[in-house]
Design an enzyme around this catalytic site. Structure first.
Site, PDB file in Angstrom:
ATOM      1  N   TYR A  11      -5.870   8.188  -6.218  1.00 58.74           N
ATOM      2  CA  TYR A  11      -6.092   7.478  -4.775  1.00 58.74           C
ATOM      3  C   TYR A  11      -5.085   7.881  -3.949  1.00 58.74           C
ATOM      4  CZ  TYR A  11      -5.215   3.457  -1.890  1.00 58.74           C
ATOM      5  OH  TYR A  11      -5.279   2.321  -0.802  1.00 58.74           O
ATOM      6  N   ILE A  12      -3.688   7.927  -3.805  1.00 59.50           N
ATOM      7  CA  ILE A  12      -3.003   8.406  -2.773  1.00 59.50           C
ATOM      8  C   ILE A  12      -2.933   9.945  -2.352  1.00 59.50           C
ATOM      9  CG2 ILE A  12      -0.563   8.500  -1.679  1.00 59.50           C
ATOM     10  CD1 ILE A  12      -0.033   5.978  -3.682  1.00 59.50           C
ATOM     11  N   SER A 124       8.969   4.897  -5.664  1.00 59.97           N
ATOM     12  CA  SER A 124       8.394   3.483  -5.477  1.00 59.97           C
ATOM     13  C   SER A 124       9.519   2.521  -4.898  1.00 59.97           C
ATOM     14  CB  SER A 124       7.573   2.984  -6.670  1.00 59.97           C
ATOM     15  OG  SER A 124       7.240   1.836  -6.541  1.00 59.97           O
ATOM     16  N   TYR A 148       8.078   1.206 -15.990  1.00 64.56           N
ATOM     17  CA  TYR A 148       7.434   1.914 -14.883  1.00 64.56           C
ATOM     18  C   TYR A 148       8.547   2.384 -13.915  1.00 64.56           C
ATOM     19  CZ  TYR A 148       5.059   3.037 -10.720  1.00 64.56           C
ATOM     20  OH  TYR A 148       4.672   3.528  -9.387  1.00 64.56           O
ATOM     21  N   LYS A 152      10.660   6.068 -12.775  1.00 64.68           N
ATOM     22  CA  LYS A 152      10.824   6.453 -11.372  1.00 64.68           C
ATOM     23  C   LYS A 152      11.926   6.681 -11.047  1.00 64.68           C
ATOM     24  CE  LYS A 152       6.347   6.585  -9.988  1.00 64.68           C
ATOM     25  NZ  LYS A 152       5.592   7.863  -9.724  1.00 64.68           N
ATOM     26  N   ARG A 230       4.337  -8.964   0.922  1.00 65.85           N
ATOM     27  CA  ARG A 230       4.629  -7.718   0.429  1.00 65.85           C
ATOM     28  C   ARG A 230       4.764  -6.728   1.779  1.00 65.85           C
ATOM     29  NH1 ARG A 230       5.858  -9.479  -3.313  1.00 65.85           N
ATOM     30  NH2 ARG A 230       5.445  -9.459  -5.541  1.00 65.85           N
ATOM     31  N   TYR A 298       9.359  -8.802  -0.746  1.00 67.10           N
ATOM     32  CA  TYR A 298      10.071  -7.578  -0.445  1.00 67.10           C
ATOM     33  C   TYR A 298       9.275  -6.707   0.535  1.00 67.10           C
ATOM     34  CZ  TYR A 298       7.526  -5.001  -3.946  1.00 67.10           C
ATOM     35  OH  TYR A 298       6.333  -4.295  -4.674  1.00 67.10           O
TER      36      TYR A 298
HETATM   37  P1  NAD Z   1      -3.624   7.197  -9.318  1.00 68.96           P
HETATM   38  O1  NAD Z   1      -3.763   6.798 -10.536  1.00 68.96           O
HETATM   39  O2  NAD Z   1      -4.761   7.173  -8.504  1.00 68.96           O
HETATM   40  O3  NAD Z   1      -3.225   8.848  -9.096  1.00 68.96           O
HETATM   41  C1  NAD Z   1      -2.474   9.523  -9.892  1.00 68.96           C
HETATM   42  C2  NAD Z   1      -3.323  10.964 -10.494  1.00 68.96           C
HETATM   43  O4  NAD Z   1      -2.417  11.511 -11.446  1.00 68.96           O
HETATM   44  C3  NAD Z   1      -4.424  10.354 -11.059  1.00 68.96           C
HETATM   45  O5  NAD Z   1      -5.756  11.107 -10.874  1.00 68.96           O
HETATM   46  C4  NAD Z   1      -4.302  10.805 -12.837  1.00 68.96           C
HETATM   47  O6  NAD Z   1      -5.441  11.164 -13.225  1.00 68.96           O
HETATM   48  C5  NAD Z   1      -3.172  11.958 -12.504  1.00 68.96           C
HETATM   49  N1  NAD Z   1      -2.344  12.218 -13.543  1.00 68.96           N
HETATM   50  C6  NAD Z   1      -1.571  11.056 -14.412  1.00 68.96           C
HETATM   51  N2  NAD Z   1      -1.058  11.691 -15.311  1.00 68.96           N
HETATM   52  C7  NAD Z   1      -0.989  12.839 -15.252  1.00 68.96           C
HETATM   53  C8  NAD Z   1      -0.765  13.990 -16.038  1.00 68.96           C
HETATM   54  N3  NAD Z   1       0.175  14.064 -17.173  1.00 68.96           N
HETATM   55  N4  NAD Z   1      -1.100  15.338 -15.672  1.00 68.96           N
HETATM   56  C9  NAD Z   1      -1.911  15.325 -14.527  1.00 68.96           C
HETATM   57  N5  NAD Z   1      -2.258  14.632 -14.102  1.00 68.96           N
HETATM   58  C10 NAD Z   1      -1.928  13.395 -14.224  1.00 68.96           C
HETATM   59  O7  NAD Z   1      -2.149   6.713  -8.449  1.00 68.96           O
HETATM   60  P2  NAD Z   1      -1.866   6.674  -7.019  1.00 68.96           P
HETATM   61  O8  NAD Z   1      -1.906   5.101  -6.436  1.00 68.96           O
HETATM   62  O9  NAD Z   1      -2.521   7.579  -6.249  1.00 68.96           O
HETATM   63  O10 NAD Z   1      -0.331   7.072  -7.249  1.00 68.96           O
HETATM   64  C11 NAD Z   1       0.157   8.351  -7.140  1.00 68.96           C
HETATM   65  C12 NAD Z   1       1.427   8.227  -7.358  1.00 68.96           C
HETATM   66  O11 NAD Z   1       2.297   7.251  -6.490  1.00 68.96           O
HETATM   67  C13 NAD Z   1       2.051   7.837  -8.820  1.00 68.96           C
HETATM   68  O12 NAD Z   1       3.039   8.534  -9.245  1.00 68.96           O
HETATM   69  C14 NAD Z   1       2.478   6.427  -8.520  1.00 68.96           C
HETATM   70  O13 NAD Z   1       3.334   6.047  -9.533  1.00 68.96           O
HETATM   71  C15 NAD Z   1       3.061   6.576  -7.128  1.00 68.96           C
HETATM   72  N6  NAD Z   1       3.165   5.136  -6.611  1.00 68.96           N
HETATM   73  C16 NAD Z   1       1.812   4.643  -6.315  1.00 68.96           C
HETATM   74  C17 NAD Z   1       1.961   3.286  -5.894  1.00 68.96           C
HETATM   75  C18 NAD Z   1       0.714   2.603  -5.692  1.00 68.96           C
HETATM   76  O14 NAD Z   1       0.920   1.345  -5.504  1.00 68.96           O
HETATM   77  N7  NAD Z   1      -0.330   3.022  -5.724  1.00 68.96           N
HETATM   78  C19 NAD Z   1       3.026   2.727  -5.449  1.00 68.96           C
HETATM   79  C20 NAD Z   1       4.383   3.508  -5.304  1.00 68.96           C
HETATM   80  C21 NAD Z   1       4.247   4.634  -6.095  1.00 68.96           C
HETATM   81  C1  WQD Z   2       0.870  -8.183  -4.156  1.00 68.42           C
HETATM   82  C2  WQD Z   2       0.787  -9.473  -4.132  1.00 68.42           C
HETATM   83  C3  WQD Z   2       0.754 -10.701  -6.315  1.00 68.42           C
HETATM   84  C4  WQD Z   2      -3.515  -9.868  -7.504  1.00 68.42           C
HETATM   85  C5  WQD Z   2       2.505  -3.452  -7.407  1.00 68.42           C
HETATM   86  C6  WQD Z   2       3.436  -2.691  -8.489  1.00 68.42           C
HETATM   87  C7  WQD Z   2       4.574  -1.931  -7.715  1.00 68.42           C
HETATM   88  C8  WQD Z   2       4.007  -0.889  -6.660  1.00 68.42           C
HETATM   89  C9  WQD Z   2       2.605  -1.585  -6.030  1.00 68.42           C
HETATM   90  C10 WQD Z   2       3.570   1.332  -7.970  1.00 68.42           C
HETATM   91  C11 WQD Z   2       1.679 -10.231  -5.035  1.00 68.42           C
HETATM   92  C12 WQD Z   2      -0.442 -11.202  -5.626  1.00 68.42           C
HETATM   93  C13 WQD Z   2      -2.091  -9.771  -6.939  1.00 68.42           C
HETATM   94  C14 WQD Z   2      -4.130 -11.148  -8.076  1.00 68.42           C
HETATM   95  C15 WQD Z   2      -2.480 -12.298  -6.300  1.00 68.42           C
HETATM   96  N1  WQD Z   2       3.163   0.164  -7.742  1.00 68.42           N
HETATM   97  N2  WQD Z   2      -1.617 -11.184  -6.192  1.00 68.42           N
HETATM   98  N3  WQD Z   2      -3.696 -12.086  -7.231  1.00 68.42           N
HETATM   99  O1  WQD Z   2       2.813  -6.557  -7.601  1.00 68.42           O
HETATM  100  O2  WQD Z   2       3.571  -6.197  -5.167  1.00 68.42           O
HETATM  101  O3  WQD Z   2       3.115  -3.940  -6.886  1.00 68.42           O
HETATM  102  O4  WQD Z   2       1.803  -2.398  -6.729  1.00 68.42           O
HETATM  103  O5  WQD Z   2       4.565   1.601  -7.661  1.00 68.42           O
HETATM  104  O6  WQD Z   2       5.266  -0.984  -8.700  1.00 68.42           O
HETATM  105  O7  WQD Z   2       4.084  -3.659  -9.252  1.00 68.42           O
HETATM  106  O8  WQD Z   2       1.397  -5.400  -5.880  1.00 68.42           O
HETATM  107  O9  WQD Z   2      -1.211  -5.796  -5.427  1.00 68.42           O
HETATM  108  O10 WQD Z   2      -0.315  -6.205  -7.599  1.00 68.42           O
HETATM  109  O11 WQD Z   2       0.353  -7.940  -5.711  1.00 68.42           O
HETATM  110  O12 WQD Z   2      -2.148 -13.328  -5.943  1.00 68.42           O
HETATM  111  O13 WQD Z   2      -5.223 -11.014  -8.322  1.00 68.42           O
HETATM  112  O14 WQD Z   2      -0.479 -10.096  -4.555  1.00 68.42           O
HETATM  113  O15 WQD Z   2       1.392 -11.961  -6.984  1.00 68.42           O
HETATM  114  O16 WQD Z   2       2.424 -11.452  -4.530  1.00 68.42           O
HETATM  115  P1  WQD Z   2       2.783  -5.840  -6.324  1.00 68.42           P
HETATM  116  P2  WQD Z   2       0.004  -6.348  -6.307  1.00 68.42           P
END
Ligand code: NAD
Ligand code: WQD
Length: 334
Positions: A11-12, A124, A148, A152, A230, A298
């Site tokens: 995704y990102i 994160s 998780y 990180k 959030r 937060y």
């Molecule tokens: P995502 O799952 O869409 O992307 C992660 C990608 O990494 C995937 O395409 C997956 O196939 C690949 N991957 C996983 N393990 C692997 C491995 N061992 N080797 C090679 N590829 C691998 O997730 P995202 O939302 O794009 O997140 C990207 C990064 O950002 C992650 O490290 C996640 O922890 C971090 N992050 C995400 C969020 C969020 O809410 N989306 C928030 C904070 C941090």
């Molecule tokens: C957002 C708000 C829920 C779903 C998570 C991970 C965090 C980070 C980002 C990677 C909250 C509420 C949600 C639903 C709801 N990822 N909610 N009904 O929990 O803030 O963060 O993703 O680092 O580590 O914990 O995100 O989108 O799940 O929730 O009411 O079906 O929406 O309670 O208040 P969160 P979220």
């Protein structure tokens, strides 16, 4: 620059790939596709208008990474690859430590072997844990509340120690808040397999009719309207933040931790309201008990990113919802 994006099909990573390629960088995507689809690569090629180098592989394969770093003369790495489902990490911590921590060790070994020393890491806001004060600034104590988050923080600690060991390293840990939304084309976005755990993709599927009703987890928090708040950040703002971090590292060695958020919080009900406007659909909802492990509220102090990286997140919650809706509604037509 030649930039390797581990997890670049996710995704990102995919949104960051667009921003970097459109700015003229050469990008290489490295991904084992455990949480993404190969079709995203062709969609990216459509957006960018040229072919993309994609290597299918696991970051724990150090030899393969060494070959890739050499073959494409990589200058910098952005390390997105990792697993991110909090509940799964509680059920299977070893899987998370293997992917996220061991995966990073393997990457660092490959970078050391090839003398590539510029790295941006996807951290994160989850590393902060229970707020001691808000907004979280980068000095806030770190105390993750699930495996998780532990992975990180472990990686951040390892990267700090690595930068202390050798002044040539240039490392930025970017602590993302809640990334949502999609690229304006509607071709790429957040498309989790199975029932989404996160709010925004869940809302999008209620709006298309794929899911019946949103459960709002808790309406008795001490927040503006009782529902969780959030700091949602548009994924394209986040993507631009990575480019800003790479430019910063060009001129600044050492270890840097920076929040990527907007500095503002939005409640679940406010999100629902914005999504209804963006999609022109009524979202059915019901109030459900609080979800285990959820914090009431937060959000980020976003000043350091502004001062250090010259970057701010400017896109509105309305733009987050309309781009997520464009993506989700075009997906469900297929
Ligand atoms: P995502 O799952 O869409 O992307 C992660 C990608 O990494 C995937 O395409 C997956 O196939 C690949 N991957 C996983 N393990 C692997 C491995 N061992 N080797 C090679 N590829 C691998 O997730 P995202 O939302 O794009 O997140 C990207 C990064 O950002 C992650 O490290 C996640 O922890 C971090 N992050 C995400 C969020 C969020 O809410 N989306 C928030 C904070 C941090
Ligand atoms: C957002 C708000 C829920 C779903 C998570 C991970 C965090 C980070 C980002 C990677 C909250 C509420 C949600 C639903 C709801 N990822 N909610 N009904 O929990 O803030 O963060 O993703 O680092 O580590 O914990 O995100 O989108 O799940 O929730 O009411 O079906 O929406 O309670 O208040 P969160 P979220």
């Amino acid at each position: 620059m030649n930039i390797l994006l581990t997890g670049g099909v996710g995704y990102i990573g995919s949104h960051t790939a667009v921003v970097l390629a459109q700015a003229g960088h050469q990008i290489v995507l490295f991904d084992n596709l455990c949480n993404s689809l190969k079709e995203t690569v062709s969609r990216l090629e459509k957006i960018i208008g040229s072919s993309i180098v994609f290597v299918e592989g696991d970051v724990r394969n150090t030899e393969l990474l060494i070959t890739v770093l050499q073959e494409y003369q990589i200058d910098s790495v952005i390390h997105f690859a990792g697993l991110k489902a909090v509940g799964e990490s509680v059920a299977n911590p070893v899987l998370y430590f293997s992917n996220n921590v061991q995966g990073t060790i393997s990457l660092l070994q490959a970078m050391q072997a090839t003398q590539v020393n510029s790295l941006v890491f996807s951290s994160s806001a989850t590393v902060y844990g229970e707020p001691v004060y808000l907004p979280y600034d980068e000095e806030h104590p770190t105390n993750p509340i699930n495996p998780y988050g532990d992975t990180k923080l472990q990686v951040e600690i390892m990267l700090r120690d690595l930068a202390n060991s050798n002044p040539d390293w240039k490392i930025a840990c970017l602590r993302y808040f809640n990334p949502v939304g999609a690229h304006e084309s509607g071709l790429i976005g957040d498309d989790p397999s199975g029932t989404p755990g996160n709010l925004m993709p869940y809302l999008a599927r209620v709006a298309t009719g794929q899911l019946e009703c949103l459960s709002v987890f808790g309406n008795d928090y001490e927040t503006r309207d009782g529902t969780g708040e959030r700091d949602y950040i548009h994924v394209m703002d986040l993507a631009e933040g990575h480019m800003a971090a790479l430019s910063f590292l060009n001129a600044h060695a050492g270890f840097h931790v920076v929040n990527l958020g907007t500095g503002k919080s939005t409640s679940v009900l406010e999100c629902v309201n914005e999504f209804e406007k963006a999609s022109n659909k009524k979202i059915a909802l019901r109030f459900a008990p609080r979800r285990d492990g959820d914090l009431p509220i937060y959000f980020a102090k976003a000043d350091l990113a502004k001062h250090k990286l010259g970057w701010t997140a400017d896109r509105s919650v309305s733009e987050m919802c309309s781009s997520a809706w464009k993506f989700q509604s075009s997906q469900s037509k297929q």
